[in-house]
Write an enzyme that holds these catalytic residues in place. Structure first.
Site: not given
Ligand code: YXS
Length: 264
Positions: A113, A69, A143
């Site tokens: 991610g 991410h 998460y």
């Protein structure tokens, strides 16, 4: 493909096989909103071109497949960093619902991610340079529960706990043993191997393939939990993303220093 998307990916179709190449090497293919939108759009475009199998890959020789991410886009200060509407979550759903096999072809390191994205693909082919790390505890990120279910649908619980609690990269051989990857292939052979695998699946009955994939998605993703339980877990996650530790994790990455977590 739009000019915006071309900043992040290249895509092409040949013999009913669609290929998405991550091309944002300067930022180690960080999964920015722009890249996620580009991947989701490419998968939609494939469906208008009778693509039966998709491959997601980095550029040849990439040392980092994807750094996960885009940390700069993680909201800090009271917003869930991995909410349902996050572009990364939207892309994971697009991969899991694509009406045909999606193969992650991995060389180089996979972080955060991006590991969830790889596990959202149907098959993973990797070369010996591949490694896989899931890193919320490096940043203090709570998460998301759906993401944990993605890992539970693929890996043993004790393996998941070691991966999440250490945030340590699992190398290619370990990834094969733990079931993260389907095939470990020499670097010089991974393109031919993955292409052959894709062609073999693309020649099979596409309707049956698409329905079997959706049946397996429903059976593995749609796990019912009580509303009160879900709300309790969300409250626990809110405590984490509201914490000083989460702000410290993001700041430490930005300032290129080790974080000092206090548990508050
Ligand atoms: O300093 P500049 O401006 O050149 O930018 C650097 C990095 O800051 C940037 N970059 C990233 N920017 C935003 N988000 C990222 N995930 C990210 N990764 C890298 O790209 C430029 C080049 O990076 P650099 O110099 O560090 O490259 P390197 O070859 O020395 O090291 C490659 C990595 C991947 C080992 C290193 O970039 C790294 O450790 N990146 C962060 C990996 C990570 O922790 N990813 C998790 C992201 S958070 C996430 O996915 C979930 C929310 S969770 O945390 O729950 O898993």
């Amino acid at each position: 493909m739009s000019a915006e998307a071309q900043q992040f990916i290249a895509s092409g179709v040949a013999d009913a096989i669609g290929t998405i190449t991550l091309t944002s090497a300067a930022r180690r293919n960080a999964l920015s909103h722009g890249m996620m939108d580009a991947i989701s759009t490419a998968l939609l475009d494939f469906q208008t071109q009778d693509v039966r199998v998709a491959i997601i890959q980095a550029e040849p020789g990439a040392k980092v497949w994807s750094s996960g991410h885009d940390i700069g886009e993680l909201p800090v200060g009271g917003l869930d960093p991995l909410r349902y509407a996050d572009p990364l979550e939207h892309t994971l759903r697009a991969i899991r619902r694509f009406p045909g096999p999606v193969i992650a072809k991995v060389s180089g390191s996979v972080w955060g991610g991006a590991f969830d994205l790889v596990l959202s693909c149907d098959l993973v082919v990797a070369d010996p340079s591949a490694s896989f790390a899931i890193t919320p505890v490096n940043l203090g990120v709570p998460y998301n529960t759906t993401g944990l279910l993605h890992f539970m649908g693929r890996l043993r619980l004790n393996v998941i706990k070691e991966l999440f609690f250490t945030a340590a990269p699992a190398g290619a051989a370990q990834a094969l043993e733990w079931g993260i990857i389907n095939w470990l292939v020499p670097a010089g052979e991974i393109d031919a191997f993955t292409g052959d695998l894709a062609r073999r699946m693309a020649a099979k009955a596409p309707l049956a393939m698409a329905v079997i994939k959706e049946q397996l998605r429903v059976l593995s993703d749609e796990v019912p939990i009580a509303a009160q339980t879900f709300e309790r877990l969300q409250d626990m996650r809110r405590m984490v993303y509201d914490s000083a530790d989460f702000r410290e994790g993001i700041a430490a990455f930005r300032e290129k220093r080790a974080p000092q977590f206090t548990g508050r």
